[in-house]
Design an enzyme around this catalytic site. Structure first.
Site, PDB file in Angstrom:
ATOM      1  N   ASP A 299       0.850  -1.446   0.046  1.00 33.36           N
ATOM      2  CA  ASP A 299      -0.055  -0.308   0.466  1.00 33.36           C
ATOM      3  C   ASP A 299       0.787   1.533  -0.090  1.00 33.36           C
ATOM      4  OD1 ASP A 299      -2.712   1.218   0.727  1.00 33.36           O
ATOM      5  OD2 ASP A 299      -1.280   2.373   1.953  1.00 33.36           O
TER       6      ASP A 299
ATOM      7  N   TYR B  33       3.569   9.691   0.000  1.00 27.98           N
ATOM      8  CA  TYR B  33       4.828   9.604   0.225  1.00 27.98           C
ATOM      9  C   TYR B  33       5.795   8.548  -0.466  1.00 27.98           C
ATOM     10  CZ  TYR B  33       0.706   6.402   2.531  1.00 27.98           C
ATOM     11  OH  TYR B  33      -0.475   6.035   3.002  1.00 27.98           O
TER      12      TYR B  33
ATOM     13  N   LYS C 101      -2.563   5.999  -3.931  1.00 29.69           N
ATOM     14  CA  LYS C 101      -3.737   6.959  -3.753  1.00 29.69           C
ATOM     15  C   LYS C 101      -3.502   8.724  -4.204  1.00 29.69           C
ATOM     16  CE  LYS C 101      -3.912   4.608   1.416  1.00 29.69           C
ATOM     17  NZ  LYS C 101      -2.034   4.259   0.891  1.00 29.69           N
TER      18      LYS C 101
ATOM     19  N   HIS D 112      -6.405  10.649  -0.970  1.00 28.82           N
ATOM     20  CA  HIS D 112      -6.096   9.482  -0.332  1.00 28.82           C
ATOM     21  C   HIS D 112      -6.995  10.292   0.932  1.00 28.82           C
ATOM     22  CE1 HIS D 112      -1.176   9.319   1.660  1.00 28.82           C
ATOM     23  NE2 HIS D 112      -3.248   9.420   2.403  1.00 28.82           N
TER      24      HIS D 112
END
Length: 276
Positions: free
Chosen positions: A48, A53, A78, A111
């Site tokens: 994930d 990120y 996301k 997100h």
């Protein structure tokens, strides 16, 4: 008592695809490649990630180096709220495909709902468009409260396959979980390990099974029917977090963990489920 579940256990999404119940979270892991390689080595088939990120490329590299075929690993990303809106979301998905080095992404989520009603609805329409073009296989949301899910329904749009929310014994999001159960939306639990903020109940339940608190919490999450996304940057912890298939929490111990719920006050992350 031995568990009937295995590391390959999966739940079927409304899209028809199977989502492994255990996934590796890679939030706040700028160098996530070693953790991803370790996860794939130890049987994980679900990673994930997210655009915010900034490690999609490392996830792609780890998968290619692992030797595990692409079609055997479920990859999520996301779209951050700053990239919501129809055209911006489509562009973000194309950027993610390039970052990963993939032809498709298994699951793409919005997100958070922080972009506001108009932009998040346009972003959701873009997810549908990308899915219809084969760029993503399943679509969903993250950090969506009931009102955000109802908003999608009221707009006449298809129901998300997944809603990923902060979920652990201290923050059980019961209204969201109940809504998703009624509408066929799979719940993914992030922060299942509560970032190590364990109390005596969690520790003592684990001791009954000769398991550490992290293993106890992942086991609780999966027994409750959630898809669990424990995060660790340490390869040895990645392996340890998956060592949850040789025991089963008793109904009494599940109830003891259930009783720890503090509602939204128990959240340890941003948890923007009440965003306007």
């Amino acid at each position: 008592m031995a568990s009937a579940l295995t590391i390959n256990s999966a739940v079927k999404l409304s899209s028809g695809y199977e989502l492994p119940r255990l996934g590796l979270g890679v939030y706040l892991n700028d160098d996530c490649k070693p953790a991803c390689v370790a996860a794939l080595k130890h049987g994980y088939r679900h990673i994930d990630s997210a655009r915010m990120y900034r490690n999609e490329a490392q996830v792609g590299e780890a998968l290619r180096e692992s030797g595990v075929p692409r079609d055997q690993v479920f990859i999520t990303s996301k779209v951050d709220s700053g990239e919501h809106g129809f055209e911006k979301t489509l562009a973000a998905i194309d950027s993610s495909l390039k970052n990963f080095g993939f032809d498709y992404i298994d699951l793409m989520l919005l997100h958070s709902p922080l972009s506001g009603k108009e932009r998040r609805l346009e972003a959701y329409k873009a997810l549908i468009e990308a899915r219809n073009k084969g760029k993503v296989r399943s679509i969903g949301v993250s950090n969506y409260g009931v009102k955000h899910l109802e908003e999608i329904k009221a707009a006449g749009l298809e129901t998300p396959a997944v809603n990923q929310v902060e979920l652990h014994p201290f923050c059980q999001q019961k209204d969201i979980v109940d809504y998703c159960a009624k509408h066929g939306i799979v719940i993914e639990a992030y922060c299942p390990l509560i970032r190590g903020k364990w109390n005596d109940t969690i520790i003592n339940v684990g001791k009954k099974y000769n398991k550490d608190p992290a293993q106890t919490l992942v086991r609780w999450s999966i027994q409750r029917g959630f898809v669990s996304l424990p995060k660790s940057s340490k390869p040895e912890r990645v392996a340890s977090n998956a060592d949850i298939y040789d025991f089963e929490l008793s109904a009494e111990d599940v109830a003891a963990l259930d009783a720890l719920d503090r509602g939204k006050e128990g959240a340890i992350s941003w948890n923007p489920v009440d965003a306007e």
